[in-house]
Design a protein around this motif. Sequence first.
Motif, PDB file in Angstrom:
ATOM      1  N   VAL A 147      74.798  77.084  17.931  1.00  0.00           N
ATOM      2  CA  VAL A 147      74.694  75.692  18.351  1.00  0.00           C
ATOM      3  C   VAL A 147      74.200  74.864  17.172  1.00  0.00           C
ATOM      4  N   ALA A 148      74.626  73.611  17.143  1.00  0.00           N
ATOM      5  CA  ALA A 148      74.136  72.630  16.172  1.00  0.00           C
ATOM      6  C   ALA A 148      73.704  71.399  16.948  1.00  0.00           C
ATOM      7  N   LEU A 149      72.506  70.888  16.657  1.00  0.00           N
ATOM      8  CA  LEU A 149      71.993  69.676  17.286  1.00  0.00           C
ATOM      9  C   LEU A 149      71.491  68.746  16.186  1.00  0.00           C
ATOM     10  N   ILE A 150      71.975  67.514  16.194  1.00  0.00           N
ATOM     11  CA  ILE A 150      71.726  66.590  15.089  1.00  0.00           C
ATOM     12  C   ILE A 150      71.290  65.234  15.623  1.00  0.00           C
TER      13      ILE A 150
ATOM     14  N   THR B 280      62.204  65.665  10.387  1.00  0.00           N
ATOM     15  CA  THR B 280      61.791  65.985  11.760  1.00  0.00           C
ATOM     16  C   THR B 280      63.010  66.405  12.577  1.00  0.00           C
ATOM     17  N   PRO B 281      63.487  67.612  12.356  1.00  0.00           N
ATOM     18  CA  PRO B 281      64.636  68.097  13.128  1.00  0.00           C
ATOM     19  C   PRO B 281      64.250  68.291  14.583  1.00  0.00           C
ATOM     20  N   PRO B 282      65.212  68.320  15.471  1.00  0.00           N
ATOM     21  CA  PRO B 282      64.902  68.559  16.883  1.00  0.00           C
ATOM     22  C   PRO B 282      64.215  69.906  17.089  1.00  0.00           C
ATOM     23  N   THR B 283      63.251  69.923  17.997  1.00  0.00           N
ATOM     24  CA  THR B 283      62.659  71.177  18.444  1.00  0.00           C
ATOM     25  C   THR B 283      63.463  71.661  19.635  1.00  0.00           C
ATOM     26  N   VAL B 284      64.001  72.871  19.531  1.00  0.00           N
ATOM     27  CA  VAL B 284      64.972  73.333  20.518  1.00  0.00           C
ATOM     28  C   VAL B 284      64.487  74.612  21.194  1.00  0.00           C
ATOM     29  N   GLN B 285      64.570  74.632  22.503  1.00  0.00           N
ATOM     30  CA  GLN B 285      64.363  75.860  23.276  1.00  0.00           C
ATOM     31  C   GLN B 285      65.732  76.481  23.502  1.00  0.00           C
TER      32      GLN B 285
ATOM     33  N   GLY C  41      67.077  64.540  11.471  1.00  0.00           N
ATOM     34  CA  GLY C  41      67.252  65.933  11.079  1.00  0.00           C
ATOM     35  C   GLY C  41      68.172  66.688  12.013  1.00  0.00           C
ATOM     36  N   MET C  42      68.384  67.944  11.687  1.00  0.00           N
ATOM     37  CA  MET C  42      69.268  68.791  12.478  1.00  0.00           C
ATOM     38  C   MET C  42      68.721  70.207  12.556  1.00  0.00           C
TER      39      MET C  42
END
Length: 261
Positions: free
Chosen positions: A241-244, A161-166, A248-249
């Motif tokens: 960008v990387a979000l972790i 479940t990686p982040p959902t990113v706008q 997940g990431m």
Amino acid sequence: MRRYFLVSVLGLAAICGGVPKQTWAAPLAQATSAALPQSVQAVVNGLDAAASQKNLEAVLAFYDPEFKTGDGLTLDILRKQLPTFWQPYRDIRYRTTVNRWQQQGNDWILDVRTTIEGSGGTSDRPQILRGNLQATQVIRNGKILRQDITQENTTVTIGTTPPTVQFSLPQTVRPGEEFSLDAIVQEPVGNAILLGAASDQPINAQTYANPGSVKLELLSAGGIFKVGRAPQEPGNRWVSVALIRDTGMVLITQRLRVEKP
């Protein structure tokens, strides 16, 4: 963390720059696969098939020996980097649509849209790739001579479940212009730990061959919010960008074109 997520790397997203803005002799005709000459359509279809099979030699065979872009990409770099790009994915699929085309002498000039989808990893740590690009492609004697990417973005997710990113970033800015980058996590962060990083680098032979690394930081807000300034000289840049988080990431890269008005 090595920037392996700067992976718009096939003769597609990796083949960028190299073609100055063209003044077309006439408006490009709207094309269909039936209207496009069979020999030219065969190049488009053949490259998609070879890349989807991860057949390196077959992919390289579609490029002219003198192929080189203004960004410094060469066949030698492609040969070295494509296996690294493909390696994480058991399955990968390329689909190219020819939107418009025109013949100029011995050259066929195509406006194309390519999507890339890949899946890999394990059942408890899947890795998914989604990429999109639009480009102008020049084909001569059945070989790709050059290609100019006008739009490009790639998203890689890892984990259950990686982040959902706008994600928000302009496609084009003027030299010296200020611009904003927003990458907002849609799910509530709560007490969870969220790490992130943003980076910006020019697209050239060095960054193709050695993507570099980024330093992750603990984020106090639910995303990354940056204000940048374009360099004074025109060119193409990768903004990533990387979000972790623990489940997940997500890794996002977009091409930013710095152009004079």
